[in-house]
Enzyme design. Structure first.
Site, PDB file in Angstrom:
ATOM      1  N   ARG A 260      -0.055  24.933  26.473  1.00 55.01           N
ATOM      2  CA  ARG A 260       0.900  25.750  27.229  1.00 55.01           C
ATOM      3  C   ARG A 260       1.462  26.823  26.310  1.00 55.01           C
ATOM      4  O   ARG A 260       1.219  26.795  25.106  1.00 55.01           O
ATOM      5  CB  ARG A 260       2.024  24.868  27.787  1.00 55.01           C
ATOM      6  CG  ARG A 260       2.871  24.214  26.724  1.00 55.01           C
ATOM      7  CD  ARG A 260       4.069  23.491  27.377  1.00 55.01           C
ATOM      8  NE  ARG A 260       4.972  22.970  26.363  1.00 55.01           N
ATOM      9  CZ  ARG A 260       6.143  22.374  26.621  1.00 55.01           C
ATOM     10  NH1 ARG A 260       6.527  22.204  27.872  1.00 55.01           N
ATOM     11  NH2 ARG A 260       6.903  21.934  25.651  1.00 55.01           N
TER      12      ARG A 260
ATOM     13  N   ASN B 142      10.744  28.655  30.221  1.00 55.19           N
ATOM     14  CA  ASN B 142      11.064  27.291  29.800  1.00 55.19           C
ATOM     15  C   ASN B 142      11.038  27.218  28.289  1.00 55.19           C
ATOM     16  O   ASN B 142      10.032  27.597  27.678  1.00 55.19           O
ATOM     17  CB  ASN B 142      10.033  26.302  30.359  1.00 55.19           C
ATOM     18  CG  ASN B 142      10.327  24.868  29.954  1.00 55.19           C
ATOM     19  OD1 ASN B 142      11.370  24.320  30.328  1.00 55.19           O
ATOM     20  ND2 ASN B 142       9.439  24.288  29.157  1.00 55.19           N
ATOM     21  N   GLU B 143      12.077  26.742  27.688  1.00 54.85           N
ATOM     22  CA  GLU B 143      12.108  26.564  26.233  1.00 54.85           C
ATOM     23  C   GLU B 143      11.395  27.718  25.536  1.00 54.85           C
ATOM     24  O   GLU B 143      10.418  27.519  24.794  1.00 54.85           O
ATOM     25  CB  GLU B 143      11.495  25.213  25.846  1.00 54.85           C
ATOM     26  CG  GLU B 143      12.314  24.047  26.374  1.00 54.85           C
ATOM     27  CD  GLU B 143      11.798  22.667  25.938  1.00 54.85           C
ATOM     28  OE1 GLU B 143      10.661  22.586  25.448  1.00 54.85           O
ATOM     29  OE2 GLU B 143      12.546  21.679  26.066  1.00 54.85           O
TER      30      GLU B 143
ATOM     31  N   GLU C 130      17.434  19.218  30.281  1.00 57.05           N
ATOM     32  CA  GLU C 130      16.380  18.233  30.049  1.00 57.05           C
ATOM     33  C   GLU C 130      16.826  17.179  29.058  1.00 57.05           C
ATOM     34  O   GLU C 130      17.408  17.497  28.016  1.00 57.05           O
ATOM     35  CB  GLU C 130      15.117  18.889  29.454  1.00 57.05           C
ATOM     36  CG  GLU C 130      14.305  19.731  30.383  1.00 57.05           C
ATOM     37  CD  GLU C 130      13.027  20.214  29.689  1.00 57.05           C
ATOM     38  OE1 GLU C 130      12.600  19.585  28.693  1.00 57.05           O
ATOM     39  OE2 GLU C 130      12.485  21.227  30.130  1.00 57.05           O
TER      40      GLU C 130
ATOM     41  N   TRP D 236       5.959  12.811  21.863  1.00 58.15           N
ATOM     42  CA  TRP D 236       5.490  13.764  20.838  1.00 58.15           C
ATOM     43  C   TRP D 236       5.839  13.355  19.428  1.00 58.15           C
ATOM     44  O   TRP D 236       5.453  14.035  18.488  1.00 58.15           O
ATOM     45  CB  TRP D 236       6.021  15.168  21.138  1.00 58.15           C
ATOM     46  CG  TRP D 236       7.440  15.224  21.588  1.00 58.15           C
ATOM     47  CD1 TRP D 236       7.885  15.281  22.882  1.00 58.15           C
ATOM     48  CD2 TRP D 236       8.606  15.224  20.763  1.00 58.15           C
ATOM     49  NE1 TRP D 236       9.251  15.316  22.917  1.00 58.15           N
ATOM     50  CE2 TRP D 236       9.725  15.286  21.629  1.00 58.15           C
ATOM     51  CE3 TRP D 236       8.833  15.177  19.388  1.00 58.15           C
ATOM     52  CZ2 TRP D 236      11.045  15.303  21.159  1.00 58.15           C
ATOM     53  CZ3 TRP D 236      10.138  15.188  18.917  1.00 58.15           C
ATOM     54  CH2 TRP D 236      11.227  15.244  19.804  1.00 58.15           C
TER      55      TRP D 236
ATOM     56  N   PHE E  40       2.641  10.044  28.780  1.00 57.42           N
ATOM     57  CA  PHE E  40       3.351   8.938  28.129  1.00 57.42           C
ATOM     58  C   PHE E  40       4.826   9.262  27.887  1.00 57.42           C
ATOM     59  O   PHE E  40       5.505   8.548  27.167  1.00 57.42           O
ATOM     60  CB  PHE E  40       2.656   8.551  26.822  1.00 57.42           C
ATOM     61  CG  PHE E  40       1.340   7.860  27.023  1.00 57.42           C
ATOM     62  CD1 PHE E  40       1.270   6.663  27.732  1.00 57.42           C
ATOM     63  CD2 PHE E  40       0.165   8.392  26.518  1.00 57.42           C
ATOM     64  CE1 PHE E  40       0.054   6.010  27.919  1.00 57.42           C
ATOM     65  CE2 PHE E  40      -1.058   7.745  26.702  1.00 57.42           C
ATOM     66  CZ  PHE E  40      -1.111   6.555  27.410  1.00 57.42           C
TER      67      PHE E  40
END
Lengths: 646, 646, 646
Positions: A110, A148-149, A305, A313, A355
Site C-alpha cells: 500500500r 490514511n496515516e 485507530e 506487525w 492476523f
C-alpha cells in the site's frame, strides 16, 4: 468547550468490500449490539470504487451506507486515496516512490506513490471529487477522513519530480541561492551551489550529508505530505462543505512536523498501537494522548485507530490481556478523546493484516474480544451523559516538543546518539509518576499559562525561541532546561560562545550558566553524582556565572563539574539523571512552582488525570493495586479503571 | 639525518572561506599566540576557487596567504581536488562513483568522484595547474598537499570507465588472457575468460567472488588512487618545482597498499584519530606512528591531522581528557614526527563537521582546549632546540605488514575470520609493553638490520618472500612465524604439501615443521596449552620434522599437538596465545636475540621510546603512574610526558 | 527392494580441468587405493567444454573418461549447466539474475542465471544435447547428474522475462483474474487486478506484501527450477535413454517444494554439510536423511555431496574430528543411502573453494584426511556384501513436513516468528532420542501405514489435508497436532470459527477442541505448565468441547488454560514444551500406539536405526559411550559406529 460530537463515538474502520454482501447485515446487527456509533468507510476502496481509470462503481458503497444509515451508524467517510490501484502503477510507473538508492518500489502492498507525483495527485483529486459529489449531504456521514496515516511508509521519494518540487520549495524558502549557500554552510566541503537547479535530494552519497540539506529535506517531506492533505481538504470544502475534515495522525511520528499540520485539521485524530507486553507502554501512550490534545490546542480529539488486542506487525504480537484494552481506551478518554475507534471492525480473513485483531475476530461474536468490545461500547454510551464529553484537560506543566530538534539529533555526525523522544519521555514519565498532567508545546509558543516549562534537548532553536524560554524564568515560573538545548540555530549553525543561544544570550543570563565542552559517555557507561545517584549518556563542562550548583559529577570525564544548577526559578540539567534523581528533582520543582501532585509519591503502572469533573485512575498492570490519589485511597482491579469526582 | 623543517611544525587545517574576512585577522593573532607555524590551506576550496567551470577566483585566497605570510605562518598549500563542486556532478554525472550494486552516489557530502573518471581527472588537473601557476614561489608556501585522504570514502567505482581501466590494468599485469586464467584459477566454477573485454568488476554476484579477481580489484583500487596522486604531483613538479609534495595517509588503511605509495611521496604525512575512551588506543596509535615512519624508510614525517579533542563521526564522541592530547602528540614526536598539525584550526559553525573539535573551539579562546593548544605550541617550539628534531628512531625488531595478506584474509570463504591488523597488533603490543621499538617492514624486504623479525598471518607471500624470512633464521637472527603464514602465493594459489611455502620450502626447513590441517576454534571458544595459558581462534595440526616443541595444545580439537615450536632461532606459533603467554614468549625471544627491553616487565598504559638522545616516557592513563624505565624510576602525572636523556 | 547400484557407491566430485593432465593418472591411482567406485564429472565444466558459443571441446573430457574407465571408476556424468561461462553473461546480460531491488547480479561466482531466462535455457539445452550425444553409451557412465544444487544461490529473478513467466504461471493456476483476486484477497488494501498483465513480482515495496502473492512467488520459484530440471531430463531421455537421472537436492531447502520434485527424479540424491562443532548437528542430519528417503518413497538414495572435513563458507570452518566423518557417513547409510560421495575428490589449489576439504587434501595422500578416506572406502566395499545395500528403513511414525506452511510462517505480518523446521525438529529430536525411526510425509498423504502421525505448525492446509489427519485418529492411530495447525487454507485465508480447519471441522471434532485466540510469548519469555515444566514462544486460548486436559498453563497470559489435550488417540499441543516435557509426552504416545522405542530412556549424542537386518548404533560425540539399545548393552568409541543384528 463543546464536544466533537453529541455523544462519544465508538466503532472502527469498516471494510465491507472484503466480505460478501450477506455479511453486511450481520455487521450492522453486531454493531448495534456493541453500541457502535461510527464506521470509517472506504479507506482502502480506491480499486473497488474506480476499477479502471475514470470508471467509477459506487453502487456497492451506496448499499453499504444505506445499511449503516438504516442501522443508525454514523460514517467517517474516507477519501480512499491511501492506496492507489494497480492500474495507476502499471500505467504511470513514475507515480511509484523511489528510495535513496534509486530503487523504484513496486506495487503489491500500500501507499506506493511518490507524495510529489503530479499524476498521483491528479488521479487522487479526481477520486476525491467524485466521492464528494456522490456523497455530499448523505445523512449517514458526519465527517471526512482524508487519506490514511500520511507518510507511514513513504515520506520521501527520490524521483526527478520530487527533486524538482524540492528545488521549488527551497527557492520559496531561501529566495536566492546565496541565501541557501549561507544557510547550508556550503563553504564547508566545497558544496557551493550556483543555482537551485544544481541542488539534488540527499540521496546515497559517499560521506555525511550536509546537515541543513538533510533538515530541509525533512521539512520538505513534512510539507509535501501536508500539501496532499490540503489538496483533498480543499476539494471537500468546495464540493461538500459543512462537515469537519481530518486525517489520522500517528503521535510521535518522525515523518511530519505535526505542529505545522494541526491548524489545518478541523479536528485532530490519532492512531495508537501500544505494545501489550511493555509495562511502560502506558507512559508513551499517555504522552501521545497529551501530544494529540496539545496539537489541537486542548480541544477534544478522536482516537481514530487502535487494536482491540494484538497487532500483526511486530516480530511477536502479544494479545492484550482481559481488561487491558479498556484501560488503554480510558487512557484516551481521560486525556481528551471524544471517541474511540478501532482498526478494524471485522478481522480480515485474507491479506497482510489478517492476523491483526478486530472487534469481530476470526472466532466470531462468541469470543472474549467481542464480549469486551460490547462492554466497552455500553460503558462509553453511559459516559456520554457525564460532563466528560467535550471537557478540557487542565495542565499547569508544559514540555517543549520540537520536531526539528528530533531531526537534527537523529542525524549523522553529532556529539552522541540521542533518542530525542526517549529523552523527552524521561521528563514526562517523572511527572506522570506523580499524577501531574502535561501539555506539549511548540518551541516559540506563548508559555504564559504554565507554571513549569521544561525544554529537554531542544538542540535546534531560534534566538526568539530561546528568549521565550528565558522569559518564563523572568516572570518567576519554573524553567527547566536540559542538556543539548540551544546549541544550533534553525539553519543548524552553532551558537558560539557557550551555547544556550550563544554568548550573552538571555537564556545564559536566565540560567546563569554557559556550556564550554560536551563530554558524552560511552554506550552503557554510567557515572555518579555527588548525591550518589547515577547518570548516563551525557556529561558536559558547565561554566557557572551566577547559579547555585545543585549537584556535581562525582565520577566520569568531568568529575567535580556542575551537573544540575539553579538560578532562581531557572534550572539547568547537564546530564541524564536516573529516574530516582529525576523524581527528586521534579519534586523540588513542583514545590517551587506550587503545583500539587496527585500522587504523594511516585507511582508506576497507575496513572491519574482529571477531565471535566471526573478524576480517572487507571491501573495498567495485571495486578490489583491500591493507590493514594489526591488524598483518597483507591482500590483498582487488574487493569481497573476508577472514576472519582475531581 | 636532517629534519623535515628547520623547526617543529605546529598548526592545522585552515578553512577561512567558512568565515567572514574580519575573522581572518583574529585567526592570525590567535595563531601567533599559540606558536602556530603552519596552516594547511585550500583542502576543500575547489568550489570557491572555481565557482563555475574554468572561471577561477583567487582573490580571497591571495588575501588569506598574504595575511598568513605577514603573520609568519607557513603554508601547506592544498590542491583542493578532494571535493569537486556541484557543477561537476551536475554537468558530468558520469564522474560520480557507482557502488557494487550499481547505485550512482549523489552530491552533497565529499569525495563524490570515481577515481578512474577521465572527466574528473581533467578538471582536477586544470585546477592543480591553475593553483600551481598562481602560487609558485609564494613566500608563505613551504610544501604541497595533494588531494586529501585519498580513498577514505571511495576506493572503487563500478562504472563503465572504471571497468575499462581495470581491464587495461589487468592486460598490463598479465599480458595474455591465458595468464589471467591461470592466475585466477578460472577452471574452477567455469569462470574462463576468452578476452580481457569479458572481465567485469567484482560487483554484486550470486555467490563467492573469485578470490584473485577480488584481490586484483583491490590492487587496482590502490593503484588508481596512487595514479591520482602522481597526476597532481607531476603537474606540481612541472609548474612549481622546488617544494616537497605529500598527501596525507591514514595509517592502517585497507584501501591502499602504502608500501607502493611511499616511494612517490617527498615526505610521509599521516592522519590519526584515536578513540579517547579506549585505554588501548595508544597501542594502535604507536603502531600507526611506527608504520608511518617505516613507510618513509625511517625518515622524519609529519602528523598532518589529529583532533585536539572529540571527533564527530563515532556513534558517541568522547572528548579527550585534560593532558590526553599532549600525550597523543608526544607519542607522534617520539616516534619520528617533525610536526604536529590538526584538523582543524577553528571549529566550523556549520556543516557536517561542526561537532569536530578544533584548536579554536565554539567557545572561543578562553577555553581549556585553546589553552592546551597554546601550551602545546610553546612546548614544541622549545623542543625545536633539541636534537629530537630530525632524529631517527632506532629499532632492532621488525614486524612484517602485508596489505595483500590483509585483503586475502578479509575475503569470504576463508578458514576463519582473521582480523589481520588485530593479529599483527597482538605482537606489536607485547613488544610495546616491554618498551621495545618496532619497525614495520614489507614482505620481501631486506631484513639484514634486524635482530628479530616477526611474520604473523602472512597468508599471502611469494616463495622469494618466504625464502627471505628463512634467511633471517639462517643468519642466526630470531625469526618468529605466526599461523596462516605462507599459505598462498601471490596469485592466491595454495602451497601444496604442508603450506609455509609448500613441500620442501626453505621456510619449512628453517622452522623444521609443516602444517597438515587447520582447526580454527569457534568464536569465543578457548583452549588451553600444556603450560596452562589460554589460546583462542586458531589451532592446527603441525607436523614436526626437526624442532623442539615449546608448547602443546592441552585441549581443543588437536589436543596433544604442537602449539609453539623452535628450531634454533626459528619459532613457529600455531595458535593465538593470550597476552601473558605472548609476553613470556617475547621475553624468551628478546633474550635469545640479545635485545634489551626498556621495561623490566610488561607495562600497560605507559610507553617509552628513544628518539635522538631523548627517551620519552608517556603515560596514556588518567592516573598518575610510577614506572621503571631502563633502570630509572620515573614518576608520571595523569597523561604525563617525561623526557629523559637516553 | 533392490539397491540403486550393484554395490555401495563411493567417491566424489572430480574436477580434473583444474589440474594438469599429469595429475590425472595419479588421481586414478589414488582412487583405486581408496576403493573409490564413482566420480562425478563435469559439474562446472561448461566454459571448458564450450569455450565460445557453439564451439565444443570434448577432447580433454574424452581422455578423462577413458582414464577413469580404464581404472574401473564409474561416472556420474554432469550436464555442466550449473555455471554458465563468461561469454553468456557478456553477450546476453539479460540472462543474469536481478534481485528484488532491481540489481542485476554480475559474473564471477557461479549460478549467475535467471531460472526463467529463455536464452539461458536455449544455451543450456544445446549443451546438454551435445554432451548426451557425445557420451551416450559410454561404458564409464552409469547415471546423469543434472545441473547442481538448483537454486542454492538464485531461486528468483525479478527481470521482465521472469515476471512474464510468473504471469503465465498465474494464469495457468487461476484461469481468470477474478479467481486470482479472490484467492489473493485483493479487496484488502485496494490491490485488485484488472488483468494478469498488471501483476508484478513481489519486488521491494513500501509495506507488507500480499501474503498470497508472496506464496505464489515461492511456488513459482520452485516450479521454475523444477522446469529447468525437466528440460534437461527430457533431452537426456530423448538423446541418451537408459540411464537413471537425478539432480542433487539439499534437504530442508527453503527454495523448492521437493515433494513436487521427487516424482520426477529417477533416484533421489542429496547434499549435506553438518557443522562439525554443533553437538546437535546429527539430529538435523538424521532428519535430512529421513526426509531424503521419504522423498523417494522409502527407496534407497545417494548422498551426492558431503565434506570429508571442513567447509569454507561458514564464518569459522572447523575441521571434522578423527572418526567424525565416518559417523556422518554411516548416519546416511543407516538411513537409506546406497552411496556416499563427496565434494570433492582433490582439494582445489585456487578459486573460492580452495579451503574446502577434499578426499585428497592440500597436504596430499599422507594425511589423516586421506587415510580416513581410504578406510571408509574399504569399509563400504565390505558392507556391499551385506543385506544393507538396497534395504528399506522401516518406520511406524510419520511427521508431516509442508513447504507451504514453512513459506507462510516465514512471512512478514504473522502472529510471531516461528522457525518452522526448528519446530518440526523438536518433535523429530524427541523421537530420535528414543531411537524411533521417522518418515516425513506430505500434507494430504495417505497415512494408513503409520501408528503415529504428528503435524506440528501445519499452518497452511486444505480441508482435505485436515480431514486426512482427523481420519488418522478416527481409525485409532495416534494423531498429534501442534499449535498453528489448520489456521489458513491453501490461499492463506483464515479458517473462521476456531481454526483447525474452522468451525465444525473434522479436525476440531477429532481433537475435541478449537482455538479462540493466539497469545505468543515474547522472545526469551518462558512460562510454566501445571506439571512444572517450561514452555516458550507460544500460548493460546483453547476451547475444550470434548477432551481431557493433559496439562494447563500455570503462568503466562492464559494462565489456567489448556496447554495439552487428548481426545481418545488425538492429541493437541498448544505450546512449545521443553525437551523434558516433550520426552514425557512422546513416551505416553509411544505407549498408546504400541510402538517400541529402541532406547529405554532418552539418549543424546547417540542414534540407532535399523536397516535391513542390521541395527546401526552411532556415537556422534567425541567421548566413548555405553548405551542400552533394544535390550543390549553397546560400547562405542569416540564417534564410534556399531553394527548389530537387528
Amino acid at each position: 468547550m463543546t464536544g466533537l460530537f453529541p455523544e462519544f463515538r465508538y466503532g472502527g474502520d469498516y471494510n465491507p468490500e472484503q466480505w460478501p454482501e450477506e455479511v453486511w447485515d450481520d455487521d450492522v446487527r453486531l454493531m448495534r449490539g456493541a453500541a457502535v456509533t461510527t464506521a470509517t468507510v472506504g479507506v482502502f476502496s480506491w480499486a473497488r470504487l474506480e476499477p479502471r481509470p475514470g470508471e467509477f462503481d459506487f453502487g456497492w458503497l451506496d448499499r453499504v451506507l444505506a445499511k449503516l444509515d438504516a442501522g443508525g451508524i454514523r460514517v467517517m467517510m474516507a477519501t480512499a486515496t491511501a492506496s492507489p490501484p494497480a492500474w495507476l502503477a502499471v500505467r504511470y510507473p513514475e507515480t511509484l516512490p523511489v528510495d535513496e538508492r534509486g530503487v523504484r518500489l513496486g506495487f503489491g502492498s500500500r501507499q506506493q506513490y511518490s507524495p510529489n507525483s503530479s499524476v498521483y495527485r491528479e488521479h487522487a483529486s479526481r477520486l476525491v471529487r467524485a466521492i464528494a459529489e456522490r456523497y455530499r449531504g448523505h445523512p449517514a456521514i458526519e465527517a471526512w477522513h482524508v487519506n490514511n496515516e500520511l507518510g507511514c511508509h513513504v515520506v520521501h521519494s527520490y524521483d526527478p519530480e520530487s527533486v524538482a518540487a524540492f528545488r521549488a520549495w527551497l527557492e520559496t524558502r531561501y529566495g536566492t541561492i546565496d541565501e541557501l549557500n549561507r544557510a547550508w554552510g556550503t563553504a564547508f566541503w566545497s558544496q557551493r551551489y550556483d543555482s537551485f537547479a544544481e541542488v539534488d535530494a540527499p540521496r546515497a552519497m559517499p560521506s555525511f550529508t550536509n546537515p541543513t540539506h538533510s533538515l530541509d529535506w525533512r521539512r520538505f517531506g513534512s510539507w509535501s505530505l501536508l500539501e496532499l492533505y490540503l489538496m483533498e481538504r480543499d476539494i471537500l470544502r468546495e464540493v461538500a462543505p459543512g462537515l469537519p475534515i481530518t486525517t489520522n495522525l500517528m503521535g510521535f511520528f518522525p515523518g511530519a512536523d505535526y505542529w505545522e499540520w494541526a491548524p489545518e485539521l478541523d479536528f485532530i485524530s490519532d492512531d495508537a498501537y501500544p505494545d501489550p507486553t511493555d509495562p511502560d507502554a502506558y507512559v508513551t501512550l499517555a504522552a501521545q494522548r497529551d501530544l494529540t490534545r496539545s496539537l489541537g490546542g486542548g480541544r477534544p480529539w478522536l482516537l481514530m485507530e487502535q487494536s482491540p488486542s494484538a497487532v500483526n506487525w511486530r516480530d511477536r504480537n502479544a494479545r492484550k490481556q482481559p481488561g487491558q484494552h479498556r484501560a488503554h481506551s480510558f487512557n484516551a478518554v481521560a486525556r481528551g478523546a471524544d471517541g474511540i475507534l478501532h482498526f478494524q471492525w471485522r478481522q480480515a480473513a485474507a491479506g497482510a493484516e489478517k492476523f491483526h485483531a478486530a472487534m469481530v475476530p476470526h472466532g466470531g461474536e462468541h469470543t472474549r474480544i467481542h464480549r469486551e468490545a460490547r462492554e466497552l461500547g455500553a460503558e462509553l454510551a453511559e459516559l456520554s451523559a457525564t460532563d466528560v464529553l467535550g471537557a478540557a484537560v487542565p495542565a499547569r506543566v508544559a514540555i517543549v516538543f520540537d520536531w526539528e530538534s528530533w531531526w537534527a539529533l537523529a542525524q549523522q555526525a553529532v556529539p552522541t546518539r540521542i533518542d530525542y523522544p526517549a529523552v523527552v519521555l524521561e521528563w514526562y514519565a517523572a511527572l506522570l509518576r506523580r499524577g501531574v498532567t502535561v501539555d506539549f508545546t511548540r518551541a516559540g509558543a506563548d508559555h504564559a499559562g504554565y507554571d513549569i516549562v521544561i525544554a529537554p534537548a531542544l538542540q535546534v532553536a531560534s534566538r526568539a525561541d530561546l528568549d521565550g524560554l528565558a522569559a518564563v524564568a523572568d516572570r518567576g515560573a519554573q524553567l527547566v532546561v536540559g542538556y543539548q538545548t540551544g546549541i544550533l540555530d534553525r539553519d543548524l549553525h552553532a551558537y558560539l560562545g557557550g551555547y544556550l543561544g550563544g554568548e550573552g544570550s538571555a537564556l545564559q543570563h536566565a540560567l546563569g550558566v554557559s556550556v564550554e565542552e560536551f563530554a558524552p559517555l560511552a554506550a552503557g557507561q554510567t557515572a555518579v553524582l555527588d548525591d550518589g545517584t547515577t547518570v548516563t549518556d551525557w556529561q558536559e563542562v558547565v561554566q557557572v556565572a551566577d547559579a547555585e550548583v545543585v549537584a556535581r559529577f562525582a565520577t566520569g570525564p568531568v568529575t567535580g563539574g556542575p551537573a544540575i544548577t539553579r538560578h532562581g526559578s531557572a534550572w539547568y540539567v547537564a546530564t541524564q539523571p536516573d529516574s530516582a534523581r529525576l523524581d527528586a528533582l521534579i519534586d523540588q520543582i513542583l514545590v517551587a512552582a506550587g503545583v500539587d501532585a496527585s500522587f504523594p509519591a511516585p507511582v508506576s503502572g497507575v496513572e491519574t488525570v482529571v477531565r471535566g469533573s471526573t478524576r480517572f485512575v487507571i491501573n495498567h498492570s495485571p495486578d490489583a493495586r491500591t493507590v493514594e490519589v489526591a488524598g483518597q485511597q483507591v482500590d483498582l482491579d487488574s487493569f481497573g479503571v476508577a472514576r472519582l469526582t475531581a
